[in-house]
Motif scaffolding. Sequence first.
Motif, PDB file in Angstrom:
ATOM      1  N   VAL A   1      35.893  48.430  31.639  1.00  0.00           N
ATOM      2  CA  VAL A   1      36.723  47.624  32.523  1.00  0.00           C
ATOM      3  C   VAL A   1      37.842  48.485  33.121  1.00  0.00           C
ATOM      4  CG1 VAL A   1      38.315  45.667  32.637  1.00  0.00           C
ATOM      5  CG2 VAL A   1      36.187  45.466  31.328  1.00  0.00           C
ATOM      6  N   LEU A   2      38.447  49.346  32.295  1.00  0.00           N
ATOM      7  CA  LEU A   2      39.495  50.240  32.791  1.00  0.00           C
ATOM      8  C   LEU A   2      38.978  51.085  33.959  1.00  0.00           C
ATOM      9  CD1 LEU A   2      42.218  51.763  32.633  1.00  0.00           C
ATOM     10  CD2 LEU A   2      41.197  53.205  30.862  1.00  0.00           C
ATOM     11  N   ASN A   3      37.767  51.638  33.811  1.00  0.00           N
ATOM     12  CA  ASN A   3      37.202  52.451  34.884  1.00  0.00           C
ATOM     13  C   ASN A   3      37.100  51.656  36.180  1.00  0.00           C
ATOM     14  OD1 ASN A   3      36.808  54.782  33.329  1.00  0.00           O
ATOM     15  ND2 ASN A   3      34.846  54.055  32.558  1.00  0.00           N
ATOM     16  N   LEU A   4      36.713  50.390  36.088  1.00  0.00           N
ATOM     17  CA  LEU A   4      36.569  49.558  37.280  1.00  0.00           C
ATOM     18  C   LEU A   4      37.928  49.151  37.849  1.00  0.00           C
ATOM     19  CD1 LEU A   4      33.589  47.281  36.176  1.00  0.00           C
ATOM     20  CD2 LEU A   4      33.529  49.236  37.736  1.00  0.00           C
ATOM     21  N   VAL A   5      38.876  48.859  36.973  1.00  0.00           N
ATOM     22  CA  VAL A   5      40.223  48.496  37.424  1.00  0.00           C
ATOM     23  C   VAL A   5      40.841  49.652  38.214  1.00  0.00           C
ATOM     24  CG1 VAL A   5      42.581  47.990  36.672  1.00  0.00           C
ATOM     25  CG2 VAL A   5      40.663  46.811  35.598  1.00  0.00           C
ATOM     26  N   LEU A   6      40.678  50.880  37.699  1.00  0.00           N
ATOM     27  CA  LEU A   6      41.241  52.042  38.378  1.00  0.00           C
ATOM     28  C   LEU A   6      40.561  52.317  39.708  1.00  0.00           C
ATOM     29  CD1 LEU A   6      41.760  54.472  35.360  1.00  0.00           C
ATOM     30  CD2 LEU A   6      43.484  53.137  36.577  1.00  0.00           C
ATOM     31  N   GLU A   7      39.342  51.779  39.878  1.00  0.00           N
ATOM     32  CA  GLU A   7      38.649  51.897  41.160  1.00  0.00           C
ATOM     33  C   GLU A   7      39.183  50.893  42.182  1.00  0.00           C
ATOM     34  OE1 GLU A   7      35.753  53.794  42.432  1.00  0.00           O
ATOM     35  OE2 GLU A   7      36.820  55.061  41.009  1.00  0.00           O
ATOM     36  N   GLY A   8      39.977  49.927  41.714  1.00  0.00           N
ATOM     37  CA  GLY A   8      40.555  48.952  42.634  1.00  0.00           C
ATOM     38  C   GLY A   8      39.686  47.734  42.893  1.00  0.00           C
ATOM     39  N   HIS A   9      38.674  47.485  42.056  1.00  0.00           N
ATOM     40  CA  HIS A   9      37.804  46.336  42.270  1.00  0.00           C
ATOM     41  C   HIS A   9      38.535  45.031  41.940  1.00  0.00           C
ATOM     42  CE1 HIS A   9      34.148  48.668  42.970  1.00  0.00           C
ATOM     43  NE2 HIS A   9      34.559  49.479  41.999  1.00  0.00           N
ATOM     44  N   SER A  10      38.117  43.956  42.593  1.00  0.00           N
ATOM     45  CA  SER A  10      38.681  42.638  42.314  1.00  0.00           C
ATOM     46  C   SER A  10      38.123  42.098  41.005  1.00  0.00           C
ATOM     47  CB  SER A  10      38.347  41.670  43.450  1.00  0.00           C
ATOM     48  OG  SER A  10      36.953  41.370  43.449  1.00  0.00           O
TER      49      SER A  10
ATOM     50  N   ALA B   1      31.173  40.205  38.066  1.00  0.00           N
ATOM     51  CA  ALA B   1      29.785  40.182  38.535  1.00  0.00           C
ATOM     52  C   ALA B   1      29.057  41.458  38.117  1.00  0.00           C
ATOM     53  CB  ALA B   1      29.747  40.013  40.051  1.00  0.00           C
ATOM     54  N   GLN B   2      29.722  42.596  38.246  1.00  0.00           N
ATOM     55  CA  GLN B   2      29.092  43.868  37.894  1.00  0.00           C
ATOM     56  C   GLN B   2      28.789  43.946  36.394  1.00  0.00           C
ATOM     57  OE1 GLN B   2      27.939  46.214  39.761  1.00  0.00           O
ATOM     58  NE2 GLN B   2      28.778  45.649  41.748  1.00  0.00           N
ATOM     59  N   LEU B   3      29.655  43.382  35.568  1.00  0.00           N
ATOM     60  CA  LEU B   3      29.492  43.464  34.115  1.00  0.00           C
ATOM     61  C   LEU B   3      28.705  42.287  33.541  1.00  0.00           C
ATOM     62  CD1 LEU B   3      33.100  44.636  33.203  1.00  0.00           C
ATOM     63  CD2 LEU B   3      31.026  46.035  33.258  1.00  0.00           C
ATOM     64  N   GLY B   4      28.454  41.274  34.365  1.00  0.00           N
ATOM     65  CA  GLY B   4      27.702  40.120  33.892  1.00  0.00           C
ATOM     66  C   GLY B   4      28.463  39.279  32.888  1.00  0.00           C
ATOM     67  N   ILE B   5      29.782  39.162  33.073  1.00  0.00           N
ATOM     68  CA  ILE B   5      30.612  38.358  32.177  1.00  0.00           C
ATOM     69  C   ILE B   5      31.412  37.365  33.014  1.00  0.00           C
ATOM     70  CG2 ILE B   5      30.782  40.161  30.420  1.00  0.00           C
ATOM     71  CD1 ILE B   5      33.494  40.931  31.534  1.00  0.00           C
ATOM     72  N   SER B   6      32.024  36.387  32.341  1.00  0.00           N
ATOM     73  CA  SER B   6      32.808  35.382  33.052  1.00  0.00           C
ATOM     74  C   SER B   6      34.168  35.952  33.463  1.00  0.00           C
ATOM     75  CB  SER B   6      33.025  34.161  32.167  1.00  0.00           C
ATOM     76  OG  SER B   6      33.898  34.470  31.096  1.00  0.00           O
ATOM     77  N   ILE B   7      34.774  35.330  34.461  1.00  0.00           N
ATOM     78  CA  ILE B   7      36.120  35.715  34.883  1.00  0.00           C
ATOM     79  C   ILE B   7      37.094  35.569  33.720  1.00  0.00           C
ATOM     80  CG2 ILE B   7      38.063  35.088  36.365  1.00  0.00           C
ATOM     81  CD1 ILE B   7      36.047  36.501  37.960  1.00  0.00           C
ATOM     82  N   HIS B   8      36.918  34.507  32.936  1.00  0.00           N
ATOM     83  CA  HIS B   8      37.809  34.269  31.789  1.00  0.00           C
ATOM     84  C   HIS B   8      37.735  35.426  30.795  1.00  0.00           C
ATOM     85  CE1 HIS B   8      39.989  32.070  28.681  1.00  0.00           C
ATOM     86  NE2 HIS B   8      39.014  32.385  27.833  1.00  0.00           N
ATOM     87  N   THR B   9      36.515  35.873  30.477  1.00  0.00           N
ATOM     88  CA  THR B   9      36.355  36.995  29.545  1.00  0.00           C
ATOM     89  C   THR B   9      36.956  38.264  30.127  1.00  0.00           C
ATOM     90  OG1 THR B   9      34.345  36.036  28.614  1.00  0.00           O
ATOM     91  CG2 THR B   9      34.674  38.399  28.289  1.00  0.00           C
ATOM     92  N   LEU B  10      36.708  38.491  31.404  1.00  0.00           N
ATOM     93  CA  LEU B  10      37.255  39.673  32.061  1.00  0.00           C
ATOM     94  C   LEU B  10      38.779  39.643  32.036  1.00  0.00           C
ATOM     95  CD1 LEU B  10      36.664  42.248  33.816  1.00  0.00           C
ATOM     96  CD2 LEU B  10      37.150  40.775  35.774  1.00  0.00           C
TER      97      LEU B  10
ATOM     98  N   GLY C   1      40.693  38.418  29.885  1.00  0.00           N
ATOM     99  CA  GLY C   1      41.150  38.806  28.555  1.00  0.00           C
ATOM    100  C   GLY C   1      41.155  40.314  28.367  1.00  0.00           C
ATOM    101  N   TYR C   2      40.088  40.967  28.843  1.00  0.00           N
ATOM    102  CA  TYR C   2      40.020  42.424  28.751  1.00  0.00           C
ATOM    103  C   TYR C   2      41.130  43.076  29.571  1.00  0.00           C
ATOM    104  CZ  TYR C   2      35.308  42.133  26.681  1.00  0.00           C
ATOM    105  OH  TYR C   2      34.242  41.889  25.859  1.00  0.00           O
ATOM    106  N   VAL C   3      41.340  42.563  30.787  1.00  0.00           N
ATOM    107  CA  VAL C   3      42.351  43.155  31.666  1.00  0.00           C
ATOM    108  C   VAL C   3      43.746  43.001  31.057  1.00  0.00           C
ATOM    109  CG1 VAL C   3      43.459  43.007  33.930  1.00  0.00           C
ATOM    110  CG2 VAL C   3      40.963  42.887  33.762  1.00  0.00           C
ATOM    111  N   LYS C   4      44.030  41.836  30.489  1.00  0.00           N
ATOM    112  CA  LYS C   4      45.334  41.632  29.847  1.00  0.00           C
ATOM    113  C   LYS C   4      45.528  42.610  28.692  1.00  0.00           C
ATOM    114  CE  LYS C   4      45.834  36.730  31.037  1.00  0.00           C
ATOM    115  NZ  LYS C   4      45.847  35.338  30.503  1.00  0.00           N
TER     116      LYS C   4
END
Length: 254
Positions: free
Chosen positions: A194-203, A209-218, A220-223
């Motif tokens: 997730v860190l790799n994707l966040v640093l890429e600037g993805h929404s 969608a890319q990881l196949g997980i829910s927004i809610h789960t994502l 949590g990871y971002v927090k």
Amino acid sequence: MIRLVGDVAACRGGVTEKRRVLMDGLIRLVEAHSWLWTVSPKEHLKPGKRPVFTVLSHGGFEDGQFPRLLKAIDHPESWGIFDKMSREMKQRTTHLTWTRRQMDGEDQFNHKTVRPLWHAAGVGELMISACPLKTGELGGVGVYRAVGAPEFDLRHARIVHIVLAEVPWLNDVAWQEEEQPTLLPKLSPRRRTVLNLVLEGHSRKEMAAQLGISIHTLDGYVKDIFRHFGVHSQAGLIARFHSGENGKTPESGD
């Protein structure tokens, strides 16, 4: 090869720009189309386990291909591709550069569930160059050919190995653009992806969608990642990495 190393030395940019000049020139030498530069904690290098790494730089990928590459690497049936090299790196403390054929004795790359994932990322063939760092971590470079291209041979591996061996100082700089290594922050494998994707600037929507997980789960990871680095936003995280101010933080679990 000599001219390329000279071009890197003469480059007036920082470490990130020097890496890009080096790798863009190197993939031309070996007729590849894209590349990835990472750093990994050596203690997490275990055969049969998920590769754990954080991306420092990459190039040559078309829109949407880089997240697909992370997804391909993250798939459990892809992990076997790197098993042989992982065992070798655990036992040795020297720089290794191997073609996919050298690493992947079981031809896991062409497994029916694995190959489509790599092809979706635009990758038809690969080789890896890994080097132990002064910090105890591993610097890793992936070099990729497009779908339909021939396999890399030992000559290509020698070229990559020789060129990267000439710029060890590029490996010894982990996060920031200054001449000293830092400790790789310890995040769980999923949070590192997730860190790799966040640093890429993805929404958030794109990442989920890319990881196949829910927004809610994502979320949590971002927090967890924000808390880990002491920031409050994606922009703040990106700015912190660009400024090279990542501090030591407690290890985050799975």
